[in-house]
Write an enzyme that holds these catalytic residues in place. Structure first.
Site, short mmCIF file in Angstrom:
data_model
loop_
_atom_site.label_atom_id
_atom_site.label_comp_id
_atom_site.label_asym_id
_atom_site.label_seq_id
_atom_site.Cartn_x
_atom_site.Cartn_y
_atom_site.Cartn_z
N ASP A 30 0.85 -1.19 0.00
CA ASP A 30 0.00 0.00 0.00
C ASP A 30 0.90 1.25 0.00
O ASP A 30 1.92 1.30 0.68
CB ASP A 30 -0.91 -0.01 1.24
CG ASP A 30 -2.05 0.98 1.12
OD1 ASP A 30 -3.21 0.55 0.98
OD2 ASP A 30 -1.78 2.21 1.15
N ILE A 31 0.50 2.25 -0.76
CA ILE A 31 1.30 3.47 -0.91
C ILE A 31 1.30 4.30 0.38
O ILE A 31 2.21 5.11 0.60
CB ILE A 31 0.78 4.31 -2.12
CG1 ILE A 31 1.84 5.22 -2.67
CG2 ILE A 31 -0.49 5.07 -1.77
CD1 ILE A 31 1.50 5.80 -4.04
N GLY A 93 -15.65 3.36 3.73
CA GLY A 93 -14.58 4.24 3.25
C GLY A 93 -13.83 3.71 2.04
O GLY A 93 -12.68 4.09 1.81
N GLN A 94 -14.47 2.83 1.27
CA GLN A 94 -13.78 2.34 0.07
C GLN A 94 -13.45 3.52 -0.84
O GLN A 94 -14.33 4.34 -1.14
CB GLN A 94 -14.66 1.32 -0.68
CG GLN A 94 -13.92 0.70 -1.87
CD GLN A 94 -14.74 -0.35 -2.62
OE1 GLN A 94 -15.87 -0.64 -2.25
NE2 GLN A 94 -14.17 -0.89 -3.67
N HIS A 100 -10.04 -5.02 -3.43
CA HIS A 100 -8.71 -5.29 -2.87
C HIS A 100 -8.86 -5.76 -1.44
O HIS A 100 -9.67 -5.24 -0.68
CB HIS A 100 -7.82 -4.05 -2.94
CG HIS A 100 -8.47 -2.79 -2.47
ND1 HIS A 100 -9.35 -2.07 -3.26
CD2 HIS A 100 -8.41 -2.14 -1.29
CE1 HIS A 100 -9.79 -1.02 -2.58
NE2 HIS A 100 -9.24 -1.04 -1.38
P1 5GP Z 1 -9.75 1.50 0.33
O1 5GP Z 1 -9.86 2.80 1.08
O2 5GP Z 1 -10.43 1.61 -1.03
O3 5GP Z 1 -10.17 0.29 1.10
O4 5GP Z 1 -8.20 1.29 0.08
C1 5GP Z 1 -7.51 1.84 -0.98
C2 5GP Z 1 -6.05 1.73 -0.63
O5 5GP Z 1 -5.30 1.94 -1.79
C3 5GP Z 1 -5.57 2.76 0.41
O6 5GP Z 1 -5.03 2.09 1.54
C4 5GP Z 1 -4.54 3.58 -0.35
O7 5GP Z 1 -3.44 3.97 0.45
C5 5GP Z 1 -4.13 2.64 -1.46
N1 5GP Z 1 -3.70 3.30 -2.69
C6 5GP Z 1 -4.32 4.34 -3.31
N2 5GP Z 1 -3.66 4.67 -4.43
C7 5GP Z 1 -2.59 3.83 -4.52
C8 5GP Z 1 -1.54 3.68 -5.47
O8 5GP Z 1 -1.45 4.39 -6.47
N3 5GP Z 1 -0.63 2.71 -5.22
C9 5GP Z 1 -0.70 1.91 -4.13
N4 5GP Z 1 0.26 0.99 -3.98
N5 5GP Z 1 -1.68 2.01 -3.22
C10 5GP Z 1 -2.62 2.96 -3.41
#
Ligand code: 5GP
Ligand code: ZN
Length: 114
Positions: A30-31, A93-94, A100
């Site tokens: 994760d970034i 919070g997706q 993923h």
């Molecule tokens: P969500 O909030 O949708 O469950 O998680 C999305 C995740 O994707 C977050 O933890 C965010 O840090 C990660 N993320 C967003 N953009 C990128 C990216 O460009 N690269 C990587 N490796 N992770 C990302």
């Protein structure tokens, strides 16, 4: 071509620290890590969220879970524990709409999450 961020990672159009790749799935760091281990496990196939999944996707979804377990073990979290999470929709919070599985580990994780 899909403009989806994680489809672009699958196609290697944007960089990611990839930890796992097979015919069904990809895992990468994760970034913005929320724990010492914060890995995202995704299917190669675009699927927006768990809400969009069909029963036919269950093998693929199960595969993501087993990849997460493998990586957790490789990181040494098999005994100490780890968390696997799908955030689905606004209340969870997706923020990226390519399904993923978050793998979090390497520290004590509070429960319930926020
Ligand atoms: P969500 O909030 O949708 O469950 O998680 C999305 C995740 O994707 C977050 O933890 C965010 O840090 C990660 N993320 C967003 N953009 C990128 C990216 O460009 N690269 C990587 N490796 N992770 C990302
Ligand atoms: Zn996608």
């Amino acid at each position: 071509m899909s403009q989806c961020l994680f489809c672009k990672i699958v196609r290697k159009e944007i960089p990611a620290k990839i930890l796992w790749e097979d015919d069904l799935a990809l895992a990468f760091e994760d970034i913005d890590p929320k724990a010492p281990t914060h890995v995202l496990v995704i299917p190669r196939k675009h699927l927006a969220s768990l809400e969009e999944a069909d029963w036919e996707d269950r093998q693929c979804l199960g595969h993501l879970v087993m990849v997460a377990r493998e990586l957790a073990r490789q990181r040494g979290h098999g005994e100490s524990g780890y968390r696997t999470v799908f955030n689905t929709g606004p209340d969870a919070g997706q923020s990226v709409f390519h399904i993923h599985l978050h793998l979090l580990g390497g520290r004590q994780l509070a429960w319930p999450p926020g």
